[in-house]
Design a protein around this motif. Structure first.
Motif, short mmCIF file in Angstrom:
data_model
loop_
_atom_site.label_atom_id
_atom_site.label_comp_id
_atom_site.label_asym_id
_atom_site.label_seq_id
_atom_site.Cartn_x
_atom_site.Cartn_y
_atom_site.Cartn_z
N GLU A 783 0.82 -1.21 0.00
CA GLU A 783 0.00 0.00 0.00
C GLU A 783 0.85 1.26 0.00
OE1 GLU A 783 -3.73 -1.86 2.62
OE2 GLU A 783 -2.58 -0.16 3.39
N TRP A 784 1.86 1.29 0.88
CA TRP A 784 2.61 2.53 1.10
C TRP A 784 3.62 2.81 -0.02
CZ3 TRP A 784 2.05 6.94 3.01
CH2 TRP A 784 3.11 7.76 3.38
N LEU A 787 2.11 4.29 -3.09
CA LEU A 787 1.54 5.61 -2.77
C LEU A 787 2.61 6.69 -2.76
CD1 LEU A 787 -1.34 6.55 -2.15
CD2 LEU A 787 -0.77 6.41 0.29
N GLU A 794 -2.99 12.73 -1.61
CA GLU A 794 -3.42 11.34 -1.49
C GLU A 794 -2.70 10.64 -0.34
OE1 GLU A 794 -4.35 9.32 -5.52
OE2 GLU A 794 -2.84 10.83 -5.94
N LYS A 795 -1.42 10.95 -0.14
CA LYS A 795 -0.69 10.34 0.95
C LYS A 795 -1.23 10.81 2.30
CE LYS A 795 3.20 11.49 -1.17
NZ LYS A 795 4.63 11.68 -1.54
N TYR A 798 -4.50 9.11 2.97
CA TYR A 798 -4.26 7.72 3.35
C TYR A 798 -3.86 7.62 4.82
CZ TYR A 798 -1.73 3.25 3.68
OH TYR A 798 -1.26 2.03 4.08
#
Length: 809
Positions: A783-784, A787, A794-795, A798
């Motif tokens: 996921e990270w 990203l 967006e980060k 999240y």
């Protein structure tokens, strides 16, 4: 001539043969004198415990085979024993993690285990005589490590076949030969000496002691030394072969003189003769490193002329010598690639074992090509050869998907006939590659309980480590962990020489929350800690620290010994220093730290540290109050007015008119539309639709907008971060108590291969973080990492979802 310890191989080769002979003889005699002196000192020490480097473990390829499980007796646990318990698919190559618990689990190498893997037939007889406490050992069905030499006729001229023993002669015939020696005495010719020694090599092994103790045999050996320079190359080889059949001890002084003579003739002998000589030394179980260095120098000059059989035999010699000159490795790889597709199954195993034993790291391309050939021949590989290939995969950290997939069928089929050491290497390879397959693990686990009495401390420790690291549940095979733990108890004396194996096994059990208290008391005792921390060859302090801290956390009523606070502080400092130089500087960690500081209001609200130092990885620590508002953890750096202001108990963006942003489906759709469009911020259109929150731009160039009309200013970002007082805004409520959060920036090495299942150490860490009151928020790599290439917005979104969520990721 004075002998200097600085003589190199190249300098020796430049000397005239006579001078070279004197230098080598003097050096070999000096070496034997040192060895004899050390042996005498060891004997004078009486019952004093030898150092780790003095221990030797019998090499027994037969351990890769066994009969039906009924041939062994099941060992259970003590009556009073209690074990207390407190899909990510990736194309990358699994790499080593510097924060993995290491000790002796990572590699089964000569450096870590200090093994003498010699084919000592005398030692084999001693092993067979050891008491087995009523356990019936399986017959010795050997997996011959020299079986490859029978694959091609070319090997006959460069190797010695121990299976082709000469026809026996009677002891009377042998005494007649010795009588002829006394008759001829000084008139013996070199050919007579060779003939007599060869004939005496036909004496049956059980009658050879009568020959060895005969003074006439000693006289014959002395005559052979006097004729050393007169022997032709063929005669000299025949004498060495006779020594093999006569079982001359490896420490016999006469072998020192023969070693010097062979070293002097390296330049004059054919390369196949050099390989045969090296093989005979191997059969005599004598280490000849200087002779091998000379052979390697000659090999470098003729490497491009070697045929396939010569290459494999050379690699075998290199493996048994435990060293490959760095300059020789690249051309060896090129020659191997040239012949790779022609390798037979047993040759694949031999080549793999050679690189493993010599600790030679192949290039990724060569290792993968060799694994390709093993995969192609996997059904034809013997158990012994297959285990050798697995050692190569483990040493090179090679995740060959085809071969790993084939193991799903091969190991369940082979496991019932494999011995304890073979099963151990299968499990250890899976854990080293982080490869968990239930078919493989279950097949190995089901075969282990009957074999537990045959375990060395090394086998038991590494098996416990492997199964614990991969999270194999005790309920699958209930007898597995108790039997292996009992095997460790039976080897308590051996553990005094190999402390790493006890710590290895106990850490594997700790990963599962199992803590056998009697073994823990031994491992944490003052004497054992002194032993484990005093070795110059092994660094076990970190393992002791991990085990000791886990005991303190998960066994609250523990009354046993603990390691000293001074040692704890020393290890903590070492771990933190290393972390600051490595993982703290990784891009994914720095990015998460910076964004969390921006999200929560400054540096004071994010603390990068090791919450549990014994778990060997860092955390980003956060704290929220009962209303879900960030609580500062430390003071901001001086000189930063903005940061100092934000270090108050409540950041400024929680005050004033910014009361939060109501999360609606419309706003979520607008946030999502930004990602789908994928435009840079400075290219967003300037028109906008009305929004229920009126925000003022801070700068003229701060025109970051969503395509559907929400102006994304700094003020809006701060409003988006704030948990508003509206019932549907982002708010965390936990019953009025502060919330401790540990953010984990996980790496691929924290998980099983191609899986989202955590490995043992990470399971232990998360279990213990929860035990001390932390909510774990995981930023998994699938996921990270993707990203990190997306927009800052967006980060932040999240991370906000991860932090202000009861699930926490």
């Amino acid at each position: 001539m004075s002998v200097s310890r600085g003589w190199s191989v190249h300098r020796l080769l430049l000397l005239p043969p006579a001078s070279r002979r004197e230098v080598l003889k003097a050096r070999f005699l000096h070496r034997d004198h040192d060895l004899q002196k050390k042996e005498e000192e060891k004997q004078e020490g009486g019952r004093e415990m030898p150092g780790v480097w003095e221990y030797r473990v019998q090499y027994n390829p037969s351990a890769y085979h066994r009969l039906h499980p009924d041939s062994a007796v099941l060992v259970g646990t003590h009556a009073d024993e209690e074990l207390t318990s407190g899909t990510f698919v990736s194309p990358f190559r699994q790499r080593n993690n510097p924060y993995t618990v290491r000790s002796s689990r990572h590699l089964s190498s000569a450096k870590n285990t200090l093994l003498d893997l010699a084919f000592n037939r005398g030692d084999r007889s001693k092993v067979a005589e050891q008491p087995t406490d009523g356990v019936r050992l399986p017959p010795d069905v050997r997996g011959d490590p020299r079986a490859f030499q029978r694959c091609r006729p070319e090997y006959r001229t460069m190797s010695h076949d121990l299976s082709l023993s000469p026809p026996s002669i009677t002891i009377d015939k042998a005494f007649e030969i010795l009588h002829d020696v006394t008759e001829l005495k000084g008139s013996l010719r070199s050919a007579d000496i060779v003939r007599f020694l060869s004939e005496l090599g036909h004496v049956a092994p059980e009658q050879q002691p009568l020959i060895h103790s005969d003074t006439r045999f000693s006289m014959l050996l002395r005559y052979s030394v006097e004729s050393l320079r007169l022997f032709s190359h063929a005669q000299l080889l025949e004498v060495l072969r006779a020594f093999v059949w006569l079982n001359i001890p490896a420490t016999h002084s006469i072998l020192t003189l023969y070693e010097a003579e062979f070293s002097c003739r390296v330049e004059d002998m054919e390369f196949r003769q050099l390989l045969l000589t090296a093989d005979l030394w191997r059969c005599l179980v004598r280490q000849v490193p200087r002779y091998l260095e000379l052979v390697y120098t000659c090999a470098a000059r003729v490497l491009d002329q070697l045929e396939l059989a010569e290459l494999v035999q050379l690699l075998y010699v290199i493996g048994e010598g435990r060293r490959c000159p760095p300059a020789l490795l690249p051309p060896l790889e090129l020659l191997l690639l040239k012949h790779l597709n022609l390798l037979l199954p047993e040759e694949v195993g031999t080549v793999s074992l050679a690189f493993f034993k010599s600790q030679s790291s192949l290039s990724a391309w060569t290792a993968r090509r060799l694994a390709d050939q093993a995969h192609h021949l996997v059904e034809e590989l013997s158990d012994y050869a297959l285990v050798n290939v697995l050692k190569l995969l483990r040493f090179n950290h090679l995740d060959h998907r085809g071969l790993l997939w084939a193991l799903r069928c091969e190991i369940p089929r082979r496991a019932p006939r494999m011995g304890i050491q073979g099963l151990m290497h299968v499990a250890l390879t899976c854990s080293s590659l982080h490869y968990r397959n239930d078919d493989i693990l279950l097949a190995v686990a089901q075969c282990l309980p009957p074999l537990a009495p045959l375990c060395r401390s090394k086998d038991a420790g590494k098996l416990l480590w492997a199964f614990g690291m991969l999270g194999f549940p005790p309920s699958e095979v209930p007898q597995l962990y108790p039997c292996l733990t009992q095997a460790m108890r039976l080897k308590e004396v051996e553990l005094q020489h190999f402390p790493q194996h006890l710590l290895t096994g106990l850490l594997g059990l700790a990963f599962l929350g199992l803590y056998p208290q009697d073994l823990l008391k031994l491992a944490l005792s003052e004497d054992f800690v002194r032993l484990a921390t005093g070795s110059q060859h092994l660094d076990l302090k970190k393992d002791l620290f991990t085990l000791d801290s886990s005991v303190g956390l998960e066994i609250p009523n523990w009354k046993g010994p603990r390691i000293s606070p001074a040692l704890t502080e020393q290890i903590q400092q070492q771990l933190w220093t290393f972390a600051q130089q490595d993982v703290c500087l990784k891009a994914e960690v720095l990015e998460a730290e910076e964004l969390l500081q921006e999200l929560l209001g400054g540096e004071a609200f994010v603390h990068k540290r090791m919450i549990l130092p014994h778990t060997r990885s860092i955390d980003l620590e956060l704290r929220l109050d009962s209303e879900g508002c960030p609580i500062p953890l430390h003071s901001e750096p001086k000189g930063n007015a903005k940061s100092v202001k934000r270090a108050s108990s409540r950041p400024p963006f929680w005050e004033g008119d910014h009361t939060g942003v109501m999360i609606t489906e419309d706003l979520l759709a607008q946030l999502t539309s930004l990602r789908s469009l994928g435009r840079p911020h400075n290219e967003m259109p300037l028109h906008s639709k009305p929004c229920r929150v009126q925000l003022k731009k801070e700068q003229e160039d701060d025109e970051r907008m969503f395509t559907s009309g929400v102006t994304l200013t700094s003020g809006f970002l701060e409003a988006l971060r704030s948990p508003a007082r509206h019932p549907v805004s982002l708010r965390v409520s936990n019953g009025g108590t502060a919330q401790f959060i540990a953010v984990q920036v996980s790496t691929r090495n924290h998980f099983c291969y191609q899986s989202q299942q955590l490995l043992g150490l990470q399971v232990l860490k998360r279990r213990q973080l929860a035990l001390v009151g932390y909510r774990v928020v995981d930023l998994p790599p699938w996921e990270w990492l993707p990203l990190l290439r997306q927009s800052r917005t967006e980060k932040l979104a999240y991370l906000q979802g991860k932090i202000f969520s009861m699930q926490g990721g």
